[in-house]
Design a protein around this motif. Sequence first.
Motif, short mmCIF file in Angstrom:
data_model
loop_
_atom_site.label_atom_id
_atom_site.label_comp_id
_atom_site.label_asym_id
_atom_site.label_seq_id
_atom_site.Cartn_x
_atom_site.Cartn_y
_atom_site.Cartn_z
N LEU A 118 -8.59 6.87 -7.69
CA LEU A 118 -8.53 6.46 -6.28
C LEU A 118 -7.30 7.03 -5.59
CD1 LEU A 118 -9.30 2.65 -6.54
CD2 LEU A 118 -10.86 4.44 -5.79
N LEU A 119 -7.44 7.40 -4.32
CA LEU A 119 -6.30 7.75 -3.49
C LEU A 119 -5.76 6.43 -2.95
CD1 LEU A 119 -4.58 9.99 -2.32
CD2 LEU A 119 -6.21 10.13 -0.42
N LEU A 120 -4.50 6.12 -3.24
CA LEU A 120 -3.97 4.77 -3.01
C LEU A 120 -2.84 4.71 -1.99
CD1 LEU A 120 -3.78 3.61 -6.72
CD2 LEU A 120 -5.30 2.66 -4.98
N ASP A 121 -2.91 3.69 -1.16
CA ASP A 121 -1.79 3.23 -0.35
C ASP A 121 -1.40 1.88 -0.91
OD1 ASP A 121 -1.53 5.23 1.78
OD2 ASP A 121 -3.53 4.59 2.36
N LEU A 122 -0.18 1.77 -1.43
CA LEU A 122 0.26 0.54 -2.08
C LEU A 122 1.37 -0.14 -1.27
CD1 LEU A 122 0.60 1.61 -5.83
CD2 LEU A 122 -1.31 0.43 -4.75
N ALA A 123 1.26 -1.45 -1.13
CA ALA A 123 2.33 -2.28 -0.57
C ALA A 123 2.64 -3.35 -1.61
CB ALA A 123 1.90 -2.91 0.75
N LEU A 124 3.82 -3.29 -2.18
CA LEU A 124 4.20 -4.17 -3.28
C LEU A 124 5.39 -5.02 -2.83
CD1 LEU A 124 4.02 -1.40 -6.01
CD2 LEU A 124 2.19 -2.99 -5.35
N ASN A 125 5.16 -6.32 -2.67
CA ASN A 125 6.19 -7.24 -2.18
C ASN A 125 6.56 -8.21 -3.29
OD1 ASN A 125 6.01 -6.24 0.59
ND2 ASN A 125 3.97 -7.13 0.55
N CYS A 126 7.79 -8.10 -3.76
CA CYS A 126 8.26 -8.88 -4.89
C CYS A 126 9.43 -9.75 -4.46
CB CYS A 126 8.74 -7.97 -6.01
SG CYS A 126 7.64 -6.61 -6.35
N GLY A 127 9.47 -10.97 -4.92
CA GLY A 127 10.56 -11.87 -4.57
C GLY A 127 11.56 -12.02 -5.68
N ALA A 128 11.55 -13.20 -6.30
CA ALA A 128 12.59 -13.56 -7.25
C ALA A 128 12.17 -13.39 -8.71
CB ALA A 128 13.00 -15.02 -7.02
N GLY A 129 11.11 -12.71 -8.97
CA GLY A 129 10.67 -12.56 -10.36
C GLY A 129 11.01 -11.20 -10.93
N LEU A 143 -1.40 7.29 -11.31
CA LEU A 143 -2.17 6.99 -10.10
C LEU A 143 -2.07 8.12 -9.07
CD1 LEU A 143 -1.24 3.22 -9.65
CD2 LEU A 143 -3.32 4.19 -10.67
N GLN A 144 -3.07 8.22 -8.23
CA GLN A 144 -3.12 9.19 -7.14
C GLN A 144 -2.57 8.51 -5.89
OE1 GLN A 144 -4.01 12.37 -7.80
NE2 GLN A 144 -4.18 11.59 -9.89
N LEU A 145 -1.28 8.58 -5.69
CA LEU A 145 -0.64 7.88 -4.59
C LEU A 145 -0.67 8.70 -3.31
CD1 LEU A 145 2.51 6.57 -6.48
CD2 LEU A 145 0.44 5.29 -5.92
N ARG A 146 -0.88 8.01 -2.20
CA ARG A 146 -0.76 8.60 -0.87
C ARG A 146 0.49 8.04 -0.18
NH1 ARG A 146 -3.23 8.72 4.74
NH2 ARG A 146 -3.12 6.46 4.74
N HIS A 147 0.71 6.74 -0.39
CA HIS A 147 1.86 6.06 0.21
C HIS A 147 2.18 4.85 -0.66
CE1 HIS A 147 4.54 4.60 3.37
NE2 HIS A 147 4.04 3.40 3.13
N ILE A 148 3.47 4.60 -0.86
CA ILE A 148 3.89 3.40 -1.60
C ILE A 148 5.08 2.77 -0.88
CG2 ILE A 148 5.29 4.79 -3.17
CD1 ILE A 148 4.79 2.59 -5.30
N GLU A 149 5.00 1.46 -0.70
CA GLU A 149 6.09 0.67 -0.14
C GLU A 149 6.42 -0.43 -1.12
OE1 GLU A 149 6.41 -0.96 3.88
OE2 GLU A 149 5.01 0.64 4.46
N VAL A 150 7.70 -0.55 -1.45
CA VAL A 150 8.15 -1.61 -2.35
C VAL A 150 9.22 -2.41 -1.61
CG1 VAL A 150 9.23 -2.17 -4.56
CG2 VAL A 150 7.69 -0.20 -4.39
N HIS A 151 8.97 -3.69 -1.45
CA HIS A 151 9.95 -4.61 -0.85
C HIS A 151 10.36 -5.58 -1.95
CE1 HIS A 151 8.93 -3.17 3.14
NE2 HIS A 151 7.66 -3.25 2.78
N MET A 152 11.63 -5.66 -2.22
CA MET A 152 12.08 -6.56 -3.28
C MET A 152 13.10 -7.55 -2.74
SD MET A 152 14.58 -4.08 -5.49
CE MET A 152 15.54 -5.40 -6.15
N GLY A 153 13.16 -8.70 -3.39
CA GLY A 153 14.09 -9.73 -2.99
C GLY A 153 15.24 -9.83 -3.97
N ALA A 154 15.32 -10.97 -4.65
CA ALA A 154 16.43 -11.22 -5.56
C ALA A 154 16.05 -10.96 -7.02
CB ALA A 154 16.90 -12.66 -5.41
N GLY A 155 14.88 -10.45 -7.26
CA GLY A 155 14.42 -10.26 -8.64
C GLY A 155 14.77 -8.89 -9.19
N GLN A 156 14.06 -8.51 -10.23
CA GLN A 156 14.22 -7.22 -10.90
C GLN A 156 12.96 -6.41 -10.70
OE1 GLN A 156 16.44 -6.31 -13.95
NE2 GLN A 156 15.38 -4.39 -14.24
#
Length: 199
Positions: free
Chosen positions: A84-95, A104-117
């Motif tokens: 698959l051609l993928l647009d990923l939005a990955l929102n991570c908090g405290a974990g 993966l066949q990436l087109r766009h990736i966004e990673v938002h992280m909080g206080a986790g790893q």
Amino acid sequence: VEIGGDNVDRANVELDMGAGELKLRGGASKLLEGRFEYNVDGAKPLVKSSINGSHATITIREPEHLRLGGNQRYLWDLQLNDRLLLDLALNCGAGEARFDLGSLQLRHIEVHMGAGQVDLDVRGKPTRDYDAKISGGVGQANFDFYGQTLQGTPQLMPRWKRCVQLVDAQMGEALGQEFVARNFTPELKAATVQMTDEI
């Protein structure tokens, strides 16, 4: 969890987890496959998917007002299809989040992280260029990219400095209002206005 779609060749996938452990990698035979493990009442993730022709939209969210602590377990272990051609939005908090996305066949990736790893590995043999946007709070982040080239900050600031920056950014207006309230009395304000009027 399994989400199929034989004629789909492109997908937007959004994962929103506030706390817990999140694993994402390629290798699924369907659009998305995986499992959820939790020992907390009301913790079942909210899964939404829709298919419009050859395009799929998949959203998985942690339930609102979920509180974790102690011996509670909350794990998402997910796989996406490599074709698959993928647009990923990955929102991570405290974990903790581990993203092995090199196949993966990436087109766009966004990673938002909080206080986790967050550990993000996109090494592989990409067949196309893709956009990547990574933003975060005070957590720990490790990134492995194809060619080991990453533009931006060459080294993560110490956690205490990131915490101070975050507090400054979030509290600046409130601190300024308190400073003015303590240091600029009504009498001083009246004198300043009078001086300005006289000029």
